[in-house]
Design an enzyme around this catalytic site. Structure first.
Site, PDB file in Angstrom:
ATOM      1  N   LYS A 171       0.851  -1.195   0.000  1.00 48.08           N
ATOM      2  CA  LYS A 171       0.000   0.000   0.000  1.00 48.08           C
ATOM      3  C   LYS A 171       0.883   1.240   0.000  1.00 48.08           C
ATOM      4  CE  LYS A 171      -1.880   2.755   2.872  1.00 48.08           C
ATOM      5  NZ  LYS A 171      -1.725   3.988   2.063  1.00 48.08           N
ATOM      6  N   GLU A 247      10.639   1.221  10.132  1.00 51.91           N
ATOM      7  CA  GLU A 247      11.589   2.308   9.897  1.00 51.91           C
ATOM      8  C   GLU A 247      10.806   3.599  10.110  1.00 51.91           C
ATOM      9  OE1 GLU A 247      13.166   1.362   6.002  1.00 51.91           O
ATOM     10  OE2 GLU A 247      14.435  -0.210   6.846  1.00 51.91           O
ATOM     11  N   CYS A 281      13.682  10.954   6.041  1.00 47.91           N
ATOM     12  CA  CYS A 281      13.776  10.577   7.455  1.00 47.91           C
ATOM     13  C   CYS A 281      15.176  10.793   7.998  1.00 47.91           C
ATOM     14  CB  CYS A 281      13.380   9.121   7.610  1.00 47.91           C
ATOM     15  SG  CYS A 281      14.351   8.045   6.544  1.00 47.91           S
ATOM     16  N   GLU A 383       9.829  16.023  15.406  1.00 51.32           N
ATOM     17  CA  GLU A 383      10.177  15.902  13.990  1.00 51.32           C
ATOM     18  C   GLU A 383       9.303  16.861  13.177  1.00 51.32           C
ATOM     19  OE1 GLU A 383       8.899  12.425  11.707  1.00 51.32           O
ATOM     20  OE2 GLU A 383      10.901  12.299  10.848  1.00 51.32           O
TER      21      GLU A 383
HETATM   22  P1  NAD Z   1       2.620   8.109   7.846  1.00 46.70           P
HETATM   23  O1  NAD Z   1       2.990   7.265   9.019  1.00 46.70           O
HETATM   24  O2  NAD Z   1       1.573   9.135   8.014  1.00 46.70           O
HETATM   25  O3  NAD Z   1       2.123   7.189   6.628  1.00 46.70           O
HETATM   26  C1  NAD Z   1       2.924   6.146   6.105  1.00 46.70           C
HETATM   27  C2  NAD Z   1       2.024   5.096   5.486  1.00 46.70           C
HETATM   28  O4  NAD Z   1       1.245   4.481   6.517  1.00 46.70           O
HETATM   29  C3  NAD Z   1       1.036   5.643   4.464  1.00 46.70           C
HETATM   30  O5  NAD Z   1       0.922   4.707   3.401  1.00 46.70           O
HETATM   31  C4  NAD Z   1      -0.255   5.725   5.271  1.00 46.70           C
HETATM   32  O6  NAD Z   1      -1.418   5.642   4.474  1.00 46.70           O
HETATM   33  C5  NAD Z   1      -0.118   4.505   6.150  1.00 46.70           C
HETATM   34  N1  NAD Z   1      -0.892   4.547   7.410  1.00 46.70           N
HETATM   35  C6  NAD Z   1      -1.202   5.638   8.155  1.00 46.70           C
HETATM   36  N2  NAD Z   1      -1.902   5.255   9.251  1.00 46.70           N
HETATM   37  C7  NAD Z   1      -2.034   3.912   9.201  1.00 46.70           C
HETATM   38  C8  NAD Z   1      -2.649   2.929  10.040  1.00 46.70           C
HETATM   39  N3  NAD Z   1      -3.264   3.277  11.178  1.00 46.70           N
HETATM   40  N4  NAD Z   1      -2.591   1.623   9.671  1.00 46.70           N
HETATM   41  C9  NAD Z   1      -1.945   1.259   8.540  1.00 46.70           C
HETATM   42  N5  NAD Z   1      -1.351   2.139   7.696  1.00 46.70           N
HETATM   43  C10 NAD Z   1      -1.391   3.450   8.029  1.00 46.70           C
HETATM   44  O7  NAD Z   1       3.988   8.746   7.337  1.00 46.70           O
HETATM   45  P2  NAD Z   1       4.182   9.783   6.152  1.00 46.70           P
HETATM   46  O8  NAD Z   1       3.680  11.109   6.607  1.00 46.70           O
HETATM   47  O9  NAD Z   1       3.658   9.187   4.899  1.00 46.70           O
HETATM   48  O10 NAD Z   1       5.780   9.808   6.035  1.00 46.70           O
HETATM   49  C11 NAD Z   1       6.597  10.644   6.784  1.00 46.70           C
HETATM   50  C12 NAD Z   1       7.172   9.898   7.986  1.00 46.70           C
HETATM   51  O11 NAD Z   1       7.887   8.754   7.550  1.00 46.70           O
HETATM   52  C13 NAD Z   1       8.179  10.717   8.764  1.00 46.70           C
HETATM   53  O12 NAD Z   1       7.944  10.531  10.146  1.00 46.70           O
HETATM   54  C14 NAD Z   1       9.509  10.117   8.380  1.00 46.70           C
HETATM   55  O13 NAD Z   1      10.543  10.287   9.310  1.00 46.70           O
HETATM   56  C15 NAD Z   1       9.151   8.689   8.213  1.00 46.70           C
HETATM   57  N6  NAD Z   1      10.126   7.986   7.366  1.00 46.70           N
HETATM   58  C16 NAD Z   1      10.992   7.101   7.942  1.00 46.70           C
HETATM   59  C17 NAD Z   1      11.957   6.458   7.153  1.00 46.70           C
HETATM   60  C18 NAD Z   1      12.949   5.490   7.757  1.00 46.70           C
HETATM   61  O14 NAD Z   1      13.581   4.759   7.004  1.00 46.70           O
HETATM   62  N7  NAD Z   1      13.115   5.449   9.067  1.00 46.70           N
HETATM   63  C19 NAD Z   1      12.011   6.712   5.787  1.00 46.70           C
HETATM   64  C20 NAD Z   1      11.112   7.629   5.243  1.00 46.70           C
HETATM   65  C21 NAD Z   1      10.159   8.249   6.041  1.00 46.70           C
END
Ligand code: NAD
Length: 479
Positions: A171, A247, A281, A383
């Site tokens: 997804k 991650e 990230c 963050e």
């Molecule tokens: P997010 O957590 O809002 O969403 C990520 C994904 O999870 C999306 O596909 C979203 O639809 C899905 N999602 C959201 N709530 C969910 C739930 N309750 N159940 C299942 N799926 C759900 O994150 P974002 O805003 O898309 O991305 C930014 C974040 O990602 C930042 O915090 C960043 O640091 C982190 N990030 C971490 C890494 C790493 O490798 N550590 C890499 C890239 C981004």
């Protein structure tokens, strides 16, 4: 790729469910309509993955590795389509998409094909006892990924999951469905067995993401995204104790010592703070600079930040991109305002650029450098995920390490110094999964990748990925 994005299930497009709109971050105009997978569509995808599992898992590793190489080759054939899809959804520059996001996607499949071929089974032999392990896939893996590096982050998980014999339901983020839709077309075009790779689109909580992780037919969840989403997913899978690999977010520190090559530290920090609009990230949001070079470093970084160029994605000289959405732009701006309320000195930026053209409808914010905030201000703790950093001075090495480590997060850190011993000493003292010395975001895909504290659970990368995406069974024989 059409402007209508459907799911990809069992090797064919599935046009079911209500639609939602994805907007161009450059202008705020509509880019495409996307289907939202409800529980029934998610169930079809998981069932397709489960049906394909025995056949895919039974293939020898070499055969699955050959499929991964074919996928990588086909990605290279559709390279420009993937670049276009990624740019349309994210507004990132064509130069970055061509040199980082899409090539890494091909590399993610190709390198795990190589790593899997060398992943040894273990055998332990005593005089009258032979123990050995066999590895089996986890089963059906849910792959949930964010919007910042959509293709790179999804393929980083798909390569090892598939080569280890799992079938997957991916997804992508609701903001960035495009490149996974192209990958689905690619999988179909090379004849990847139906059901091995399935893509469903939709939102997170109360929508497709939640339906997918909760589905009883999903055996494991690999997730990249915000720490609090990781926490929600962990709760959702707790009853079935599904394995998770997370991650998550970061509040990464950069330490600049007075003995550093200052040119390299400034240019490296321009990259580590502002790449991808700060929406990586691994980006640095807290810089600590040794007092003798604090003013010079701050002045130079602020000047360079002010020179970054807001171009359209097609502009090869563009060095600043928009935020992914209006909502995220407002979040970043709320931190700019909070910084002012918390007493920051805004050295550059702090607002919204104006262009006098259709980009005024887009989601841009100015690259921003802050100083003067207390260590435990919210801006220094939370963050932000935008093109912004706070710079604070320090005097001693011990103080710098203590400041860097005083965070709930622990993903990445950078150290700028010309002292060999100091580089090792400081790097080994930092509470982070990844430490870069005199560079940033230089990756060897064989090394473990991930964070400590709120930044994640487990490590992916190299054989660590293959360990997560498979289960060992130990067999012990009395000879
Ligand atoms: P997010 O957590 O809002 O969403 C990520 C994904 O999870 C999306 O596909 C979203 O639809 C899905 N999602 C959201 N709530 C969910 C739930 N309750 N159940 C299942 N799926 C759900 O994150 P974002 O805003 O898309 O991305 C930014 C974040 O990602 C930042 O915090 C960043 O640091 C982190 N990030 C971490 C890494 C790493 O490798 N550590 C890499 C890239 C981004």
């Amino acid at each position: 790729m059409s402007d209508q994005v459907d799911h990809f299930i069992g090797g064919v497009p599935v046009a079911e469910g209500a639609t939602f709109t994805v907007y161009d971050p450059v202008t705020g105009s509509a880019v495409r309509e996307v289907r939202e997978a409800d529980r029934a569509v998610v169930d079809r995808a998981v069932t397709a993955a489960r049906t394909a599992l025995p056949g895919w898992a039974a293939l020898p590793v070499a055969a699955r590795a050959a499929w991964m190489r074919r996928l990588a080759d086909a990605i290279e054939e559709r390279f420009e389509d993937l670049v276009a899809a990624e740019i349309a959804d994210t507004g990132k520059s064509v130069v970055q998409a061509r040199t980082l996001d899409i090539p890494r996607g091909a590399a993610n499949f190709r390198s795990f094909a190589e790593i899997a071929a060398q992943h040894p089974e273990n055998a332990f032999h005593l005089t009258d006892v032979l123990s050995y392990t066999v590895r089996r896939p986890l089963g059906v893996v849910a792959v949930i990924v964010p919007w910042n590096l959509p293709f790179l982050l999804a393929t980083w998980k798909l390569g090892p999951a598939l080569v280890a014999g799992n079938t997957v339901v991916v997804k992508p983020s609701e903001h960035t469905p495009g490149s996974m839709a192209v990958l689905a077309e690619i999988a179909a075009s090379i004849g990847l067995p139906p059901g091995v790779l399935n893509v469903v689109h939709g939102f997170g909580a109360g929508s497709t993401g939640e339906f997918l992780v909760e589905h009883p037919g999903v055996d494991a969840v690999t997730f990249t995204g915000e720490s609090r989403t990781g926490s929600a997913i962990m709760k959702a899978v707790a009853d079935r104790v599904k394995p998770v690999s997370f991650e998550l977010g970061g509040k990464n520190a950069g330490l600049v010592f007075a003995d550093a090559d200052l040119d390299a530290a400034v240019e490296g920090s321009v990259r580590s703070v502002f790449t991808n609009g700060g929406q990586v990230c691994l980006c640095t949001e807290r810089l600590y600079v040794q007092r003798p070079v604090f003013e010079e470093f701050t002045e130079r970084l602020s000047r360079r930040a002010g020179q970054l160029r807001f171009g359209r994605p097609s502009d090869p000289d563009a060095t600043m991109m928009p935020m992914i959405s209006a909502e995220h732009r407002d979040k970043v701006l709320s931190y700019y305002e909070l910084a002012a309320r918390e007493g920051a000195e805004i050295r550059t930026g702090g607002g919204v650029p104006t262009f006098g053209d259709d980009r005024d409808g887009g989601y841009y914010v100015e690259p921003t450098v802050l100083t003067g905030l207390p260590h435990d201000s919210r801006v220094n703790r939370e963050e932000i995920f935008g093109p912004v950093c706070h710079i604070a001075p320090f005097d001693t090495e011990a103080e710098a390490v203590a400041l860097a480590n005083d965070s709930e997060y622990g993903l990445a850190a950078t150290v700028w110094t010309s002292g060999l011993s100091r580089a090792h000493r400081v790097a080994q003292s930092l509470e982070a999964g990844l430490v870069w010395v005199n560079t940033w975001y230089l990756r060897d895909l064989r090394t473990p990748f991930g964070g400590v504290k709120l930044s994640g659970i487990g490590r992916e990368g190299g054989t660590r990925s293959l360990d997560f995406y498979s289960e060992p069974t130990t067999i012990t024989i009395k000879l």
